[in-house]
Design a protein around this motif. Structure first.
Motif, PDB file in Angstrom:
ATOM      1  N   ALA A 243       0.850  -1.205   0.000  1.00 37.40           N
ATOM      2  CA  ALA A 243       0.000   0.000   0.000  1.00 37.40           C
ATOM      3  C   ALA A 243       0.879   1.245   0.000  1.00 37.40           C
ATOM      4  O   ALA A 243       1.906   1.293   0.662  1.00 37.40           O
ATOM      5  CB  ALA A 243      -0.904   0.004   1.224  1.00 37.40           C
ATOM      6  N   THR A 244       0.489   2.241  -0.785  1.00 38.47           N
ATOM      7  CA  THR A 244       1.189   3.537  -0.745  1.00 38.47           C
ATOM      8  C   THR A 244       0.155   4.650  -0.874  1.00 38.47           C
ATOM      9  O   THR A 244      -0.924   4.445  -1.440  1.00 38.47           O
ATOM     10  CB  THR A 244       2.159   3.697  -1.953  1.00 38.47           C
ATOM     11  N   VAL A 253      -3.428   3.599  -2.457  1.00 40.26           N
ATOM     12  CA  VAL A 253      -3.661   2.535  -3.436  1.00 40.26           C
ATOM     13  C   VAL A 253      -2.838   1.325  -3.017  1.00 40.26           C
ATOM     14  O   VAL A 253      -1.927   1.435  -2.182  1.00 40.26           O
ATOM     15  CB  VAL A 253      -3.277   2.978  -4.862  1.00 40.26           C
ATOM     16  N   PHE A 254      -3.161   0.169  -3.582  1.00 37.89           N
ATOM     17  CA  PHE A 254      -2.451  -1.068  -3.241  1.00 37.89           C
ATOM     18  C   PHE A 254      -2.681  -2.052  -4.374  1.00 37.89           C
ATOM     19  O   PHE A 254      -3.594  -1.878  -5.191  1.00 37.89           O
ATOM     20  CB  PHE A 254      -2.957  -1.630  -1.903  1.00 37.89           C
ATOM     21  N   PRO A 255      -1.861  -3.146  -4.418  1.00 43.32           N
ATOM     22  CA  PRO A 255      -2.061  -4.157  -5.461  1.00 43.32           C
ATOM     23  C   PRO A 255      -3.431  -4.800  -5.274  1.00 43.32           C
ATOM     24  O   PRO A 255      -3.794  -5.171  -4.131  1.00 43.32           O
ATOM     25  CB  PRO A 255      -0.951  -5.181  -5.188  1.00 43.32           C
ATOM     26  N   CYS A 256      -4.220  -4.920  -6.317  1.00 46.14           N
ATOM     27  CA  CYS A 256      -5.576  -5.502  -6.192  1.00 46.14           C
ATOM     28  C   CYS A 256      -5.506  -6.913  -5.607  1.00 46.14           C
ATOM     29  O   CYS A 256      -6.470  -7.401  -5.030  1.00 46.14           O
ATOM     30  CB  CYS A 256      -6.268  -5.523  -7.557  1.00 46.14           C
ATOM     31  N   ALA A 282     -11.990   0.323  -6.053  1.00 48.21           N
ATOM     32  CA  ALA A 282     -12.028   0.030  -7.500  1.00 48.21           C
ATOM     33  C   ALA A 282     -10.600   0.051  -8.042  1.00 48.21           C
ATOM     34  O   ALA A 282      -9.708   0.640  -7.433  1.00 48.21           O
ATOM     35  CB  ALA A 282     -12.844   1.096  -8.220  1.00 48.21           C
ATOM     36  N   ALA A 283     -10.408  -0.543  -9.198  1.00 49.81           N
ATOM     37  CA  ALA A 283      -9.110  -0.430  -9.881  1.00 49.81           C
ATOM     38  C   ALA A 283      -8.956   1.036 -10.305  1.00 49.81           C
ATOM     39  O   ALA A 283      -9.943   1.674 -10.693  1.00 49.81           O
ATOM     40  CB  ALA A 283      -9.076  -1.341 -11.102  1.00 49.81           C
ATOM     41  N   SER A 288      -6.692  -2.150 -14.444  1.00 47.86           N
ATOM     42  CA  SER A 288      -5.401  -2.002 -13.764  1.00 47.86           C
ATOM     43  C   SER A 288      -5.292  -2.987 -12.603  1.00 47.86           C
ATOM     44  O   SER A 288      -6.303  -3.419 -12.053  1.00 47.86           O
ATOM     45  CB  SER A 288      -5.281  -0.567 -13.215  1.00 47.86           C
ATOM     46  N   SER A 289      -4.059  -3.344 -12.202  1.00 42.57           N
ATOM     47  CA  SER A 289      -3.882  -4.246 -11.054  1.00 42.57           C
ATOM     48  C   SER A 289      -3.625  -3.430  -9.791  1.00 42.57           C
ATOM     49  O   SER A 289      -3.258  -3.972  -8.748  1.00 42.57           O
ATOM     50  CB  SER A 289      -2.690  -5.178 -11.303  1.00 42.57           C
TER      51      SER A 289
END
Ligand SMILES: CCCC[C@H](NC(=O)[C@H](Cc1ccccc1)NC(=O)N1CCOCC1)C(=O)N[C@@H](CC1CCCCC1)C(O)(O)C(F)(F)C(=O)NC
Length: 331
Positions: A243-244, A253-256, A282-283, A288-289
């Motif tokens: 997460a960043t 945001v973070f990796p889905c 949401a993406a 997007s991932s």
């Protein structure tokens, strides 16, 4: 009297907002309006808008209503937290929500809307359910639909039963026992300057211990997500791999593919838990991932906001009595 109307999510994928059918004028013109406890103007896309600003929305045409009356010399102009805005002139007319009619409701007709409204085809306007002190009509400010209806209601309340990816309801004048379980926990509301501001009793991240620190914020049906102090938000995302806080995407945001903890908030002794699936909003762009978090920092907002993401795990009573209070129940 009472009223009951559906709150329908405008997007099948994500609960970005909910709209409710509202009929205006004679013969009735039906628009899909966003009920918003974070503001206090009832405004609509109208026949006074340049056609270039209308893209799929329904409009209200006061000159087609035999009961519409121009509120001569009055205007309005509003800007929202997300930077969107609108302005125009004012009529009064009959407004009906779920069988509940208010005569001579101020209907603020847009003569100009910002581009984000033009590009949101599913929202034909807003019904402000905040306190009427926030109304922007000048020179004489106007009452909200709820304030106009209040005297005739069986009880001076409206309730929100918002749901994830399905239609919920807004009820006016009564508390439907079938819509919640257990007890309703009522807490005081500070309606200065005009929001439904209440104090949450604290929070927990996942299965972690509950941090009993009061968090003052507004119960806001018109905001999609939750915006809380940095301390809360960093405690949450510390548990999310990768997460960043992205400047470019304007939030955490973070990796889905990341595993998300649940988020629990308190109202008095009651506890409400938002499941992990709801915490990924949401993406950031379709396909997007990288995913955008449902919990964001209120740092840049200036006020803590309990938006739809929090409201949809509870049954919420907005009690417009004296003094006003807000009630939260499990469902
Ligand atoms: C960050 C601070 C709050 C932002 C909040 N907006 C939002 O939450 C908008 C709502 C929206 C839905 C669909 C289409 C377009 C916009 N959603 C939003 O910004 N996002 C971006 C983040 O991902 C989720 C969707 C807001 O301004 N809410 C208004 C009411 C909305 C205005 C725009 C149209 C929909 C209603 C409010 O009245 O609730 C307010 F209290 F925030 C306010 O500004 N009061 C004066």
């Amino acid at each position: 009297s009472t009223g009951s109307a559906a709150a329908v999510p405008i997007n099948a994928e994500f609960d970005i907002a909910y709209v409710t059918p509202v009929t205006l004028g004679t013969p009735p013109q039906t628009l899909q309006l966003d009920f918003d406890s974070g503001s206090s103007d009832l405004w609509v896309f109208s026949s006074h808008l340049p056609t270039s600003q209308i893209r799929g929305q329904e409009i209200y045409a006061p000159n087609k209503s035999s009961t519409a009356k121009l509120l001569d010399g009055h205007s309005w102009s509003i800007t929202y937290g997300d930077g969107s805005g609108s302005r125009g002139n004012v009529y009064t007319d009959n407004v009906t929500v779920g069988g509940l009619m208010v005569e001579r409701q101020a209907i603020e007709c847009a003569q100009q809307v910002s581009s984000s409204f033009t590009s949101e085809a599913h929202i034909d306007g807003l019904v402000g359910l905040g306190f009427s002190t926030l109304n922007t009509v000048s020179p004489k400010s106007q009452l909200t639909f709820f304030d106009n209806a209040k005297g005739a209601l069986d009880s001076p309340v409206f309730t929100a039963d918002l749901k994830h990816k399905q239609a919920g309801t807004y009820d006016f004048g009564f508390i439907d026992k079938a819509k919640y379980t257990g007890e309703i926990t009522y807490v005081p509301v500070n309606n200065d300057p005009g929001y439904w501001t209440f104090s949450s009793s604290g929070y927990a991240v996942g299965s972690g211990n509950f941090s009993a620190s009061p968090i003052s914020g507004i119960a806001d049906t018109g905001t999609s997500l939750i915006y809380l102090p940095t301390a809360v938000v960093t405690a949450y995302y510390r548990q999310v791999q990768g997460a960043t806080n992205s400047r470019s995407y304007g939030g955490y945001v973070f990796p889905c593919s990341a595993t998300l903890p649940s988020f629990t908030f308190g109202v008095g002794e009651a506890r409400f838990t938002i499941p992990p699936a709801y915490m990924s909003y949401a993406a950031v762009t379709p396909g997007s991932s990288t995913c955008f978090g449902g919990l964001q920092s209120s740092n840049g907002v200036g006020i803590n906001i309990w938006g739809d993401l929090a409201l949809k795990v509870a049954f919420v009573v907005f009690n417009g009595g004296t003094p006003p209070t807000i009630g939260w129940a499990a469902k």
